[in-house]
Design an enzyme around this catalytic site. Structure first.
Site, PDB file in Angstrom:
ATOM      1  CE  LYS A  10      10.373  -1.380   7.164  1.00  0.00           C
ATOM      2  NZ  LYS A  10       9.414  -1.901   8.138  1.00  0.00           N
ATOM      3  N   PRO A  93       2.597  -1.494  -1.338  1.00  0.00           N
ATOM      4  CG  PRO A  93       1.443  -3.308  -0.414  1.00  0.00           C
ATOM      5  CD  PRO A  93       2.638  -2.961  -1.218  1.00  0.00           C
ATOM      6  CB  ALA A  96       1.898  -2.390   3.720  1.00  0.00           C
ATOM      7  N   GLY A  97       3.778  -1.549   6.551  1.00  0.00           N
ATOM      8  CA  GLY A  97       4.920  -2.043   7.332  1.00  0.00           C
ATOM      9  C   GLY A  97       6.074  -2.479   6.447  1.00  0.00           C
ATOM     10  CG  LEU A  98       5.557  -4.276   3.089  1.00  0.00           C
ATOM     11  CD1 LEU A  98       4.806  -4.602   1.800  1.00  0.00           C
ATOM     12  CD2 LEU A  98       6.438  -5.466   3.508  1.00  0.00           C
ATOM     13  N   GLY A  99       7.892  -0.241   4.553  1.00  0.00           N
ATOM     14  CA  GLY A  99       8.832   0.877   4.362  1.00  0.00           C
ATOM     15  C   GLY A  99       8.717   1.525   2.995  1.00  0.00           C
ATOM     16  N   GLY A 100       7.567   1.411   2.338  1.00  0.00           N
ATOM     17  CA  GLY A 100       7.428   1.938   0.975  1.00  0.00           C
ATOM     18  C   GLY A 100       7.741   3.423   0.882  1.00  0.00           C
ATOM     19  N   GLY A 101       7.102   4.231   1.744  1.00  0.00           N
ATOM     20  CA  GLY A 101       7.332   5.678   1.716  1.00  0.00           C
ATOM     21  C   GLY A 101       8.771   6.017   2.063  1.00  0.00           C
ATOM     22  CB  SER A 102      11.081   4.708   4.658  1.00  0.00           C
ATOM     23  OG  SER A 102      10.218   5.040   5.718  1.00  0.00           O
ATOM     24  CG  ASP A 135      11.861   1.975   8.803  1.00  0.00           C
ATOM     25  OD1 ASP A 135      12.553   1.528   9.738  1.00  0.00           O
ATOM     26  OD2 ASP A 135      10.649   1.727   8.664  1.00  0.00           O
TER      27      ASP A 135
END
Ligand code: C5P
Length: 286
Positions: A10, A93, A96-102, A135
């Site tokens: 996201k 990544p 990174a603020g991209l919500g990858g783990g979420s 998130d």
């Protein structure tokens, strides 16, 4: 049986932190948008336990891994007795603020609901997701939403988001909890142009022009402190043809909004030449 789920990243189209709460979280206002950069989560039935494997050694393992925590939460809430092997193919990544783990956690929740034939409806899935992270509820489904509360109160919106985004990650991971801890009290208001615009939206589609004209993110000065490359990235995106530039989440990813597909496609190579990770992506709508 095996189930596979995409875990879309996201971006935050603006992020305003409104106030600090007594539970340690902050109330915020943001527009969340899924984009087609994604991890792939594969779930294989196992007799017992939860095991997680990942192709990215920078991703934490065990209880610090949100996908692992999500699998344990679903296992417990559904009565236990079944196991799963989770394989994570990471492209988004981390930090990174991209919500990858979420997004990985959301994909695990969705996928286990299928794999184990649990049959939970949307409300139950949202409840489990909110336990894992702010998130995660949004990332259960692709699309666009205005998020408030700590990020879990969602109003899904339809709009004509026929734009391209170029995401640039400068290889500086930022911890969300750390970034929130750095916010000064004076930064917390609900009076900005962005907050006014979001507050004035009704049930209709979002006005893209006004959204991109009022974009702001309260974490920009904090992210710049630890990542001095951010102003150069912003300039690079603008000179590549972006009509607006902002930070995603607590950073350090900076993205540009492009209306021209060709300009968006050629921007990542310029950014990569500077040593940053860059991706041209499209929004994923519901
Ligand atoms: O919800 P999540 O676990 O992703 O949040 C990580 C940390 O970020 C929280 O422990 C909290 O310190 C901070 N946070 C916050 N307000 C939010 C979201 C996150 O203070 N709305």
């Amino acid at each position: 049986m095996v189930v596979q789920e995409p875990a879309y990243a996201k971006i935050n189209l603006g992020l305003k932190v409104i106030r600090r709460r007594s539970d340690g979280y902050h109330d915020l206002l943001t527009v969340l948008q899924t984009v087609d950069l994604c991890d792939t989560i594969t779930l294989c039935e196992a007799p017992e336990g939860v095991a997680v494997r990942c192709n990215d050694p920078t991703v934490p393992s065990g209880a610090d891994n949100l996908a692992h925590r999500a699998a344990l939460a679903v296992q417990q809430a559904s009565g236990g007795g079944r196991g799963v092997e989770v394989e994570m193919d990471k492209r988004v990544p981390s930090g990174a603020g991209l919500g990858g783990g979420s997004a990985d956690a959301a994909a695990v929740i969705r996928g286990l609901n299928r794999l184990w034939g649990i049959g939970w409806g949307a409300d139950r899935l949202q409840g489990i997701a909110a336990q894992i992270g702010s998130d995660v509820p949004f990332l259960l489904h692709p699309g666009t939403a205005i998020a408030s509360g700590r990020g879990e109160i969602l109003r899904r919106v339809a709009w004509d988001a026929a734009v391209h985004y170029v995401l640039v990650y400068p290889n500086v991971p930022i911890s969300t909890g750390w970034a929130y801890g750095r916010l000064a009290k004076r930064d917390l208001t609900d009076t900005s142009e962005y907050a006014k615009f979001i507050g004035s939206t009704d049930e209709g589609p979002l006005d893209a022009r006004q959204l991109f004209a009022t974009l702001e993110n309260d974490f920009e000065p904090i992210a710049e402190e630890v990542c001095p490359a951010i102003p150069r990235i912003r300039e690079g995106l603008l000179s590549s043809g972006a009509c607006a530039v902002s930070l995603s989440g607590t950073g350090s990813t900076v993205y540009g909004v492009f209306t021209d597909a060709g300009a968006a496609q050629s921007a990542p190579a310029r950014m990569q030449a500077a040593g940053w990770r860059a991706f041209a992506v499209r929004p994923v709508m519901s």
